[in-house]
Write a protein that holds these residues in place. Structure first.
Motif, mmCIF file in Angstrom:
data_model
loop_
_atom_site.group_PDB
_atom_site.id
_atom_site.type_symbol
_atom_site.label_atom_id
_atom_site.label_comp_id
_atom_site.label_asym_id
_atom_site.label_seq_id
_atom_site.Cartn_x
_atom_site.Cartn_y
_atom_site.Cartn_z
ATOM 1 N N GLN A 1 1.576 15.703 4.079
ATOM 2 C CA GLN A 1 2.109 14.489 3.456
ATOM 3 C C GLN A 1 2.519 14.779 2.018
ATOM 4 O OE1 GLN A 1 -1.750 13.048 1.441
ATOM 5 N NE2 GLN A 1 -1.188 11.556 3.002
ATOM 6 N N SER A 2 3.259 13.835 1.438
ATOM 7 C CA SER A 2 3.610 13.919 0.025
ATOM 8 C C SER A 2 3.139 12.659 -0.680
ATOM 9 C CB SER A 2 5.131 14.023 -0.147
ATOM 10 O OG SER A 2 5.592 15.271 0.319
ATOM 11 N N VAL A 3 2.675 12.820 -1.910
ATOM 12 C CA VAL A 3 2.338 11.672 -2.740
ATOM 13 C C VAL A 3 3.389 11.603 -3.843
ATOM 14 C CG1 VAL A 3 0.632 10.630 -4.270
ATOM 15 C CG2 VAL A 3 -0.112 11.873 -2.227
ATOM 16 N N ILE B 1 5.692 2.692 -8.659
ATOM 17 C CA ILE B 1 5.180 2.508 -7.304
ATOM 18 C C ILE B 1 4.743 3.846 -6.728
ATOM 19 C CG2 ILE B 1 5.818 1.876 -4.933
ATOM 20 C CD1 ILE B 1 7.416 -0.370 -5.944
ATOM 21 N N LEU B 2 3.499 3.891 -6.252
ATOM 22 C CA LEU B 2 2.974 5.102 -5.638
ATOM 23 C C LEU B 2 3.259 5.059 -4.138
ATOM 24 C CD1 LEU B 2 1.308 7.449 -6.908
ATOM 25 C CD2 LEU B 2 -0.673 6.433 -5.785
ATOM 26 N N VAL B 3 3.787 6.162 -3.629
ATOM 27 C CA VAL B 3 4.203 6.215 -2.228
ATOM 28 C C VAL B 3 3.549 7.421 -1.567
ATOM 29 C CG1 VAL B 3 6.201 6.625 -0.718
ATOM 30 C CG2 VAL B 3 6.420 5.086 -2.679
ATOM 31 N N GLU B 4 3.015 7.221 -0.364
ATOM 32 C CA GLU B 4 2.519 8.335 0.446
ATOM 33 C C GLU B 4 3.424 8.452 1.653
ATOM 34 O OE1 GLU B 4 -2.278 8.944 0.671
ATOM 35 O OE2 GLU B 4 -1.396 7.232 1.650
ATOM 36 N N THR B 5 3.995 9.614 1.858
ATOM 37 C CA THR B 5 4.824 9.756 3.059
ATOM 38 C C THR B 5 4.284 10.863 3.935
ATOM 39 O OG1 THR B 5 6.321 11.431 2.223
ATOM 40 C CG2 THR B 5 6.853 9.141 1.693
ATOM 41 N N GLN B 6 4.554 10.777 5.217
ATOM 42 C CA GLN B 6 4.099 11.787 6.179
ATOM 43 C C GLN B 6 5.225 12.781 6.471
ATOM 44 O OE1 GLN B 6 0.862 11.436 7.035
ATOM 45 N NE2 GLN B 6 0.882 9.600 5.763
ATOM 46 N N SER B 7 6.256 12.786 5.641
ATOM 47 C CA SER B 7 7.407 13.630 5.971
ATOM 48 C C SER B 7 7.038 15.105 5.898
ATOM 49 C CB SER B 7 8.574 13.332 5.027
ATOM 50 O OG SER B 7 8.376 13.991 3.815
ATOM 51 N N ALA B 8 7.623 15.882 6.807
ATOM 52 C CA ALA B 8 7.266 17.294 6.933
ATOM 53 C C ALA B 8 7.819 18.135 5.790
ATOM 54 C CB ALA B 8 7.766 17.834 8.270
ATOM 55 N N SER B 9 8.906 17.665 5.181
ATOM 56 C CA SER B 9 9.496 18.480 4.116
ATOM 57 C C SER B 9 9.301 17.791 2.765
ATOM 58 C CB SER B 9 10.986 18.692 4.392
ATOM 59 O OG SER B 9 11.595 17.440 4.638
ATOM 60 N N PRO B 10 9.261 18.584 1.686
ATOM 61 C CA PRO B 10 9.033 18.011 0.369
ATOM 62 C C PRO B 10 10.132 17.021 -0.028
ATOM 63 C CG PRO B 10 8.955 20.422 0.300
ATOM 64 C CD PRO B 10 9.434 20.042 1.652
ATOM 65 N N VAL B 11 9.769 16.013 -0.798
ATOM 66 C CA VAL B 11 10.754 15.077 -1.338
ATOM 67 C C VAL B 11 11.056 15.535 -2.757
ATOM 68 C CG1 VAL B 11 11.169 12.662 -1.947
ATOM 69 C CG2 VAL B 11 9.758 13.211 0.045
ATOM 70 N N ARG B 12 12.354 15.677 -3.083
ATOM 71 C CA ARG B 12 12.715 16.185 -4.415
ATOM 72 C C ARG B 12 12.478 15.139 -5.487
ATOM 73 N NH1 ARG B 12 17.910 18.305 -3.885
ATOM 74 N NH2 ARG B 12 18.193 17.936 -6.100
ATOM 75 N N SER B 13 11.904 15.565 -6.624
ATOM 76 C CA SER B 13 11.732 14.611 -7.715
ATOM 77 C C SER B 13 13.026 14.510 -8.511
ATOM 78 C CB SER B 13 10.570 15.027 -8.621
ATOM 79 O OG SER B 13 10.767 16.331 -9.077
ATOM 80 N N GLY B 14 13.156 13.439 -9.257
ATOM 81 C CA GLY B 14 14.355 13.215 -10.052
ATOM 82 C C GLY B 14 15.493 12.593 -9.263
ATOM 83 N N THR B 15 15.268 12.294 -7.985
ATOM 84 C CA THR B 15 16.345 11.739 -7.158
ATOM 85 C C THR B 15 16.103 10.272 -6.830
ATOM 86 O OG1 THR B 15 15.193 12.451 -5.163
ATOM 87 C CG2 THR B 15 16.860 13.947 -6.045
ATOM 88 N N GLU B 16 17.193 9.561 -6.595
ATOM 89 C CA GLU B 16 17.114 8.208 -6.032
ATOM 90 C C GLU B 16 17.064 8.365 -4.523
ATOM 91 O OE1 GLU B 16 17.566 4.937 -7.147
ATOM 92 O OE2 GLU B 16 17.776 5.317 -9.299
ATOM 93 N N GLN B 17 16.144 7.698 -3.873
ATOM 94 C CA GLN B 17 16.069 7.840 -2.419
ATOM 95 C C GLN B 17 15.766 6.515 -1.758
ATOM 96 O OE1 GLN B 17 14.380 10.707 -0.120
ATOM 97 N NE2 GLN B 17 14.405 12.382 -1.610
ATOM 98 N N ARG C 1 0.845 -1.193 0.000
ATOM 99 C CA ARG C 1 0.000 0.000 0.000
ATOM 100 C C ARG C 1 0.881 1.244 0.000
ATOM 101 N NH1 ARG C 1 -5.172 -1.221 0.216
ATOM 102 N NH2 ARG C 1 -5.847 -3.043 1.424
ATOM 103 N N PRO C 2 0.429 2.312 -0.677
ATOM 104 C CA PRO C 2 1.205 3.555 -0.667
ATOM 105 C C PRO C 2 1.515 4.019 0.757
ATOM 106 C CG PRO C 2 -0.525 3.684 -2.310
ATOM 107 C CD PRO C 2 -0.753 2.396 -1.559
ATOM 108 N N SER C 3 0.615 3.675 1.693
ATOM 109 C CA SER C 3 0.819 4.112 3.080
ATOM 110 C C SER C 3 1.778 3.209 3.854
ATOM 111 C CB SER C 3 -0.530 4.151 3.800
ATOM 112 O OG SER C 3 -1.181 2.900 3.668
ATOM 113 N N SER C 4 2.268 2.153 3.215
ATOM 114 C CA SER C 4 3.176 1.240 3.909
ATOM 115 C C SER C 4 4.643 1.652 3.780
ATOM 116 C CB SER C 4 3.004 -0.192 3.376
ATOM 117 O OG SER C 4 1.706 -0.651 3.642
ATOM 118 N N PHE C 5 4.860 2.862 3.233
ATOM 119 C CA PHE C 5 6.231 3.378 3.115
ATOM 120 C C PHE C 5 6.448 4.483 4.135
ATOM 121 C CE2 PHE C 5 5.183 1.552 -0.923
ATOM 122 C CZ PHE C 5 6.368 0.994 -1.388
ATOM 123 N N THR C 6 7.708 4.643 4.554
ATOM 124 C CA THR C 6 8.030 5.724 5.474
ATOM 125 C C THR C 6 9.381 6.328 5.083
ATOM 126 O OG1 THR C 6 8.643 6.207 7.759
ATOM 127 C CG2 THR C 6 8.879 3.933 7.070
#
Ligand code: ADP
Ligand code: MG
Length: 360
Positions: free
Chosen positions: A312-314, A324-340, A285-290
């Motif tokens: 959150q970020s989608v 893979i669709l990911v939902e995170t609760q992180s407070a800061s934006p996740v940059r696109s184009g990066t490997e993480q 599930r997208p919500s199973s990622f952190t």
């Protein structure tokens, strides 16, 4: 109000069997939702219960009484349809009381009932208006009210909100959920919308292609879907599915696929021991990622699109060849184009048989 039992009920139109024999038990006082994609047989099931459609086989019981030979009006039901035609020349009070007047209920009793239901539905101030002077949502409420004044033991709803726009649908859904708790009646509600099903149902019956896939509480369906269909149908955003293999490494069972290797919990390892070396479908599930890497097993994802929504970020990511669709609760934006590196909550990983789709 009766307990409703479908016993080996089936339905064919000519040579086409749209519902093979099925059983269904609805406890009294429950709000049951039949949910599934368009054409899966929800309306047919409801219409057989209402007496608007004959059964091709089996029997429906109210408590211990067979009812399939009874007329619709002998079944103590009230139904709200998707296309709720109100009588345009009658005011709202008259629209709502139509069935009661036909049944020759006394004028004072009609007034009391209409007033009580109108207040519950927040339309008491509209009783003198004509349908044309109402908004879509208000008209929908009148259609509900018309059924609710009838004091039946069982209320049937066939996609009553599907003609409303998304915003209004959300509002009506919340109001229905509130109303649900104040009405101690059987409610059987049909929808194709899993969000409606999850928010309204005490119990949900998931259907597809004429088959009941699973019945359960919203939580059971979300946490323990029996197969890939239910897992993918319940929950938004929908579950990610990727191919994988189960491999045993030093006593731990891992699921491996293109670009990932995730250890399963000891419990899952025991349950799945027999499926070792089998090709499977992995459900995440997208919500199973952190983004908190102290939790969960690491997985490397390439972030393709990042939608920052504040709390959150989608993220649309790639893992090997899969999206893979990911939902995170992180407070800061996740940059696109990066490997993480993200964490996967391993106790939420679901494993399905690749051929049958059954959850293992
Ligand atoms: P749902 O309400 O889940 O969208 P329905 O119960 O309306 O599905 O329809 C189930 C199946 O039965 C569909 O394949 C539909 O085409 C078929 N069906 C429904 N009513 C009739 C009918 N009167 N004659 C022939 N086929 C029908
Ligand atoms: Mg339908």
């Amino acid at each position: 109000m009766p307990r409703i039992v479908f016993d080996q009920v089936s339905k064919s139109y000519g040579a086409v069997e749209v519902l093979p024999p099925f059983d269904l038990h609805l406890d009294d006082g429950e709000f049951t939702v039949l949910v599934g994609p368009s054409g899966c047989g929800k309306s047919t099931t409801l219409r057989m219960l209402a007496g608007l459609e004959t059964l091709s086989g089996g029997e429906i019981f109210f408590d211990d009484t067979p009812i399939s030979k009874l007329d619709p009006k002998e079944r103590d039901l009230a139904m709200v349809f998707q296309d709720y035609a109100l009588y345009p020349h009658m005011n709202i009070a008259k629209n709502m009381s139509f069935a009661l007047r036909l049944a020759r209920v006394s004028k004072s009793e009609i007034e009391t009932k209409v007033q009580r239901v109108a207040e519950m539905l927040n339309i008491a101030h509209l009783l003198d208006r004509k349908p044309a002077e109402l908004s879509g949502g208000q008209r929908q409420r009148v259609a509900m009210g018309r059924a609710l004044v009838r004091d039946a033991g069982t209320f049937l709803f066939d996609e009553p909100l599907s003609n409303l726009d998304a915003k209004l649908r959300g509002k009506m859904r919340a109001e229905l959920a509130e109303m649900r708790d104040t009405i101690d009646k059987n409610m059987v509600y049909v929808t194709h919308d899993q969000v409606e099903a999850m928010t309204l149902g005490d119990r949900i019956v998931v259907m597809s292609d004429g088959f009941i896939q699973q019945q359960g509480t919203p939580e059971e369906l979300f946490k323990a879907p029996v197969n890939k269909f239910v897992a993918g149908f319940i929950g938004a955003p929908t579950m990610n599915f990727v191919d994988g293999d189960l491999v045993d490494e030093k006593g731990t069972l891992w699921v491996r696929g293109d670009g990932f290797a995730l250890p399963l919990t000891a419990d899952a390892g025991q349950r799945l021991a027999a499926a070792k070396d089998r090709a499977v479908t992995v459900g995440l599930r997208p919500s199973s990622f952190t983004t908190d890497l102290t939790q969960g097993a690491p997985i490397e994802l390439k972030v393709v699109v990042s939608e920052y929504l504040g709390a959150q970020s989608v993220l649309v990511t790639r893992c090997g060849g899969a999206e893979i669709l990911v939902e995170t609760q992180s407070a800061s934006p996740v940059r696109s184009g990066t490997e993480q590196t993200f964490g996967v909550l391993t106790d939420e990983i679901m494993i399905f048989d690749k051929t049958s789709g059954l959850r293992l």
